[in-house]
Design a protein around this motif. Sequence first.
Motif, PDB file in Angstrom:
ATOM      1  N   VAL A 132      46.347   1.748  24.803  1.00 17.63           N
ATOM      2  CA  VAL A 132      47.735   2.002  25.180  1.00 17.63           C
ATOM      3  C   VAL A 132      48.072   1.307  26.503  1.00 17.63           C
ATOM      4  O   VAL A 132      49.069   0.589  26.602  1.00 17.63           O
ATOM      5  CB  VAL A 132      48.030   3.515  25.284  1.00 17.63           C
ATOM      6  N   HIS A 133      47.227   1.504  27.519  1.00 20.46           N
ATOM      7  CA  HIS A 133      47.544   0.975  28.844  1.00 20.46           C
ATOM      8  C   HIS A 133      46.275   0.919  29.686  1.00 20.46           C
ATOM      9  O   HIS A 133      45.393   1.768  29.545  1.00 20.46           O
ATOM     10  CB  HIS A 133      48.573   1.867  29.544  1.00 20.46           C
ATOM     11  N   GLY A 148      45.105  -0.422  33.935  1.00 21.90           N
ATOM     12  CA  GLY A 148      45.494  -1.055  35.189  1.00 21.90           C
ATOM     13  C   GLY A 148      44.820  -0.390  36.361  1.00 21.90           C
ATOM     14  O   GLY A 148      43.854   0.370  36.199  1.00 21.90           O
ATOM     15  N   LEU A 163      52.090   7.808  35.562  1.00 23.77           N
ATOM     16  CA  LEU A 163      51.425   7.523  34.283  1.00 23.77           C
ATOM     17  C   LEU A 163      51.481   8.734  33.357  1.00 23.77           C
ATOM     18  O   LEU A 163      51.702   8.595  32.151  1.00 23.77           O
ATOM     19  CB  LEU A 163      49.973   7.121  34.519  1.00 23.77           C
ATOM     20  N   GLU A 190      54.949   8.951  31.983  1.00 32.46           N
ATOM     21  CA  GLU A 190      55.257   7.875  31.038  1.00 32.46           C
ATOM     22  C   GLU A 190      54.526   8.025  29.707  1.00 32.46           C
ATOM     23  O   GLU A 190      55.114   7.829  28.639  1.00 32.46           O
ATOM     24  CB  GLU A 190      54.907   6.523  31.651  1.00 32.46           C
ATOM     25  N   PHE A 191      53.225   8.376  29.756  1.00 29.79           N
ATOM     26  CA  PHE A 191      52.414   8.351  28.535  1.00 29.79           C
ATOM     27  C   PHE A 191      52.106   9.728  27.952  1.00 29.79           C
ATOM     28  O   PHE A 191      51.588   9.813  26.838  1.00 29.79           O
ATOM     29  CB  PHE A 191      51.115   7.590  28.794  1.00 29.79           C
TER      30      PHE A 191
END
Length: 196
Positions: free
Chosen positions: A27-28, A30, A54, A57-58
């Motif tokens: 998914v992400h 960073g 985060l 958002e997720f």
Amino acid sequence: MLGIDPGLTRCGVGVVEIGAGRRVRFVHAGVIRTPPADPLEVRLLAVSRGISALIVEFAPAAVAVERVFAQHNLRTVMGTAQASGIALAVAAEHGLPVGLHTPSEVKAAITGYGSAAKAQVGNMVMRILALDEVPKPADAADALALAICHGWRGSVGFDRHPAGAAQPAGAGGGETPAQRAWREAEKSAGKRRVAS
């Protein structure tokens, strides 16, 4: 699932979706960076805000954080411990359950070997998530490994027994070599915590 590899200069973050049959979807990934020249309280606030953003958002179901162990470099371990505390507090603020995993537990879950090199973990994360390259920087790959480890723990039939050892659900084995190595790593980590 949100994985966090705590650090003050670079806090690795990785989000994965865990499906049936141990399927994992990227998914992400960073890092949350803070300048070393900034005051400590400003850096910790930046880590807190980054993790909170985060989560908003997720909307992960849980958070996995690397368990901090003492290192030779006191400055490094202090920053790591402070970032870890922030991660735990932010997860609690959002009402999310947290799993703490030692590096050896994560390595065993991802590679089947609790003493695997960082490069091996990165390569396995790439393969598991069907990515074209190893996630960079390494902090992001480590965060993804934490998320996968914690997600698999909840989806491959591991039960927490009263004695505290993770064992496969149901009688009669069926463990993969990676699951056996993972269980051994957890047992070793438990012994170290009891001894300290």
